[in-house]
Design a protein around this motif. Structure first.
Motif, mmCIF file in Angstrom:
data_model
loop_
_atom_site.group_PDB
_atom_site.id
_atom_site.type_symbol
_atom_site.label_atom_id
_atom_site.label_comp_id
_atom_site.label_asym_id
_atom_site.label_seq_id
_atom_site.Cartn_x
_atom_site.Cartn_y
_atom_site.Cartn_z
ATOM 1 N N UNK A 7 66.728 108.973 53.628
ATOM 2 C CA UNK A 7 66.845 107.560 53.292
ATOM 3 C C UNK A 7 68.281 107.207 52.910
ATOM 4 N N UNK A 8 69.002 108.172 52.321
ATOM 5 C CA UNK A 8 70.404 107.917 51.969
ATOM 6 C C UNK A 8 71.271 107.758 53.200
ATOM 7 N N UNK A 9 71.076 108.666 54.173
ATOM 8 C CA UNK A 9 71.855 108.571 55.408
ATOM 9 C C UNK A 9 71.491 107.302 56.179
ATOM 10 N N UNK A 10 70.186 106.967 56.195
ATOM 11 C CA UNK A 10 69.751 105.758 56.888
ATOM 12 C C UNK A 10 70.347 104.529 56.213
ATOM 13 N N UNK A 11 70.450 104.561 54.895
ATOM 14 C CA UNK A 11 71.063 103.462 54.154
ATOM 15 C C UNK A 11 72.521 103.291 54.528
ATOM 16 N N UNK A 12 73.246 104.394 54.577
ATOM 17 C CA UNK A 12 74.668 104.310 54.942
ATOM 18 C C UNK A 12 74.846 103.798 56.372
ATOM 19 N N UNK A 13 73.940 104.225 57.266
ATOM 20 C CA UNK A 13 74.073 103.854 58.673
ATOM 21 C C UNK A 13 73.741 102.383 58.921
ATOM 22 N N UNK A 14 72.858 101.820 58.104
ATOM 23 C CA UNK A 14 72.387 100.449 58.353
ATOM 24 C C UNK A 14 72.955 99.428 57.380
ATOM 25 N N UNK A 15 73.626 99.891 56.317
ATOM 26 C CA UNK A 15 74.138 99.021 55.262
ATOM 27 C C UNK A 15 73.003 98.297 54.533
ATOM 28 N N UNK A 16 71.815 98.889 54.547
ATOM 29 C CA UNK A 16 70.703 98.403 53.746
ATOM 30 C C UNK A 16 70.553 99.344 52.567
ATOM 31 N N UNK A 17 70.461 98.790 51.363
ATOM 32 C CA UNK A 17 70.391 99.646 50.186
ATOM 33 C C UNK A 17 69.085 100.439 50.177
ATOM 34 N N UNK A 18 69.095 101.534 49.436
ATOM 35 C CA UNK A 18 67.889 102.343 49.305
ATOM 36 C C UNK A 18 66.766 101.511 48.693
ATOM 37 N N UNK A 19 67.101 100.691 47.703
ATOM 38 C CA UNK A 19 66.104 99.824 47.078
ATOM 39 C C UNK A 19 65.482 98.876 48.098
ATOM 40 N N UNK A 35 56.930 110.449 55.718
ATOM 41 C CA UNK A 35 56.992 110.508 54.260
ATOM 42 C C UNK A 35 56.424 111.852 53.825
ATOM 43 N N UNK A 36 57.214 112.631 53.111
ATOM 44 C CA UNK A 36 56.766 113.939 52.646
ATOM 45 C C UNK A 36 55.618 113.754 51.659
ATOM 46 N N UNK A 37 54.465 114.337 51.933
ATOM 47 C CA UNK A 37 53.302 114.124 51.061
ATOM 48 C C UNK A 37 53.467 114.728 49.675
ATOM 49 N N UNK A 38 54.374 115.681 49.515
ATOM 50 C CA UNK A 38 54.556 116.342 48.236
ATOM 51 C C UNK A 38 55.656 115.674 47.394
ATOM 52 N N UNK A 39 56.769 115.338 48.034
ATOM 53 C CA UNK A 39 57.910 114.786 47.287
ATOM 54 C C UNK A 39 58.006 113.272 47.389
ATOM 55 N N UNK A 40 57.351 112.672 48.424
ATOM 56 C CA UNK A 40 57.458 111.237 48.636
ATOM 57 C C UNK A 40 58.759 110.825 49.297
ATOM 58 N N UNK A 41 59.578 111.793 49.725
ATOM 59 C CA UNK A 41 60.841 111.461 50.372
ATOM 60 C C UNK A 41 60.582 110.777 51.705
ATOM 61 N N UNK A 42 61.338 109.719 51.919
ATOM 62 C CA UNK A 42 61.217 108.972 53.166
ATOM 63 C C UNK A 42 62.252 109.472 54.162
ATOM 64 N N UNK A 43 61.829 109.540 55.431
ATOM 65 C CA UNK A 43 62.752 109.966 56.493
ATOM 66 C C UNK A 43 62.604 109.026 57.688
ATOM 67 N N UNK A 44 63.721 108.777 58.339
ATOM 68 C CA UNK A 44 63.772 107.837 59.451
ATOM 69 C C UNK A 44 64.311 108.525 60.691
ATOM 70 N N UNK A 45 64.008 107.944 61.862
ATOM 71 C CA UNK A 45 64.547 108.463 63.116
ATOM 72 C C UNK A 45 65.720 107.601 63.574
#
Length: 274
Positions: A7-19, A35-45
C-alpha cells in the motif's frame, strides 16, 4: 506469480495517501487485489495503477465518490461518457457562476461609491390586476417569477383581456430577512378577471415609491438595492411596507439579458424636501 505493490508503494505511485486508499477500500471504490488474512496488509497490482489515476483525476474535478463508483461500474462506454460529460457540464456552469461573482466583486472594489443618480420619486395609483400570490423560497424566486408571469399572461389572453400597465411584483419583508415569504406577481388589466388556476383578481394599492432601475439579469441586483436604500436614508422618508418591483423589459420581451430592466421601488413618504 502475480507481482504486488504494498500500500505504501501504491501510494507513492498514485499520489493517493494511505489513508485515502484505505477509505476507498472501505467504500468499495478501489479495493486492493489482495488482503493478508492474518496481518490485514493491503496489496495492489500494477494493473490497478491506471484505475487509481482515473479516480484521482475525477476527484481533482470534484466528482462525488458515488458518481465515480457509477462511472467505474458502468461497462457501457456511452453511458460512462454521458456521466462524465454531465459532471463536466456542471463544472462549467459552476465556473461561470464563479467568474460572474469574481467580476462583480472586482467591480465593487473598483467602484465602491454609492451613486444615487437615476433614483426617482413616483406615485403609483391603485390598479385592478390579475395576480398570483404564494409563499416562496428566495432561491426559487427567479423561476417562480417567470412561471407566474407566463400563467398570468396566458390567462388574460384566454379570457380576452388586455394588460393595462407594467407587470410587477410585491415582496414581503420576510423574502429578504428570512429568504422565504409571501410574494405577489401581478399584471394590471382592463375588465374583470375570472379566477382560474393560481390567478385571482386583486387590487394593487397605491404607493409612493423611490425607484431605481436595474439593467440586466438578476446578477448584481443587490447593488441596485443598496444604492436605493442609501438614497432613501439620506434624501427621503422611508415608511414601512413591502418592496415593489416592475418589469418593463424582461425574458418575455427579449432573450438578451443585457436588455432586461427591473424597476425597484422602496416605499417612502413624499415631502416637498425629498
Amino acid at each position: 506469480m502475480t507481482a504486488y505493490l504494498s500500500i505504501g508503494d501504491f501510494s507513492r505511485a498514485t499520489h493517493l495517501t494511505v489513508k485515502t486508499l484505505r477509505h476507498y477500500h472501505q467504500i468499495g471504490l478501489l479495493a486492493p487485489a489482495d488482503v493478508d488474512p492474518h496481518t490485514g496488509y493491503r496489496r495492489y497490482t500494477a494493473d490497478q495503477l491506471s484505475v487509481a489515476q482515473v479516480v484521482r483525476r475525477f476527484r481533482e474535478l470534484d466528482m462525488p465518490l458515488e458518481e465515480i463508483q457509477a462511472v467505474l461500474a458502468t461497462p457501457d462506454p456511452g453511458v460512462r461518457n454521458a456521466r462524465i460529460v454531465a459532471h463536466l457540464d456542471r463544472l462549467q456552469e459552476q465556473l461561470g457562476r464563479t467568474q460572474r461573482a469574481v467580476d462583480d466583486l472586482r467591480d465593487l472594489l473598483t467602484h465602491p461609491a454609492v451613486d444615487a443618480a437615476g433614483v426617482e420619486l413616483r406615485a403609483e395609483p391603485e390598479v385592478a390586476a390579475a395576480a398570483i400570490t404564494e409563499v416562496i423560497d428566495a432561491a426559487d424566486g427567479a423561476a417562480w417569477l417567470q412561471g407566474a408571469l407566463g400563467e398570468l399572461h396566458a390567462t388574460l389572453t384566454a379570457q380576452g383581456l388586455s394588460p393595462s400597465g407594467q407587470a410587477g411584483g410585491i415582496y414581503a419583508d420576510e423574502v429578504f430577512t428570512d429568504h422565504r415569504g409571501e410574494s405577489t406577481i401581478f399584471v394590471p388589466c382592463r375588465g374583470t378577471i375570472r379566477p382560474l388556476g393560481r390567478v385571482r383578481p386583486t387590487v394593487i394599492p397605491a404607493a409612493e415609491l423611490a425607484i431605481i432601475t436595474h439593467r440586466g439579469a438578476a446578477t448584481g441586483v443587490d447593488r441596485a438595492y443598496a444604492t436605493l436604500a442609501a438614497y432613501v436614508t439620506r434624501h427621503a422618508l422611508g415608511v414601512p411596507g413591502p418592496i415593489r418591483e416592475y418589469y418593463p423589459v424582461g425574458q418575455r420581451d427579449t432573450a438578451d439579458p443585457a436588455l432586461w430592466r427591473t424597476e425597484i421601488g422602496w416605499p417612502v413618504f413624499h415631502t416637498r424636501t425629498s
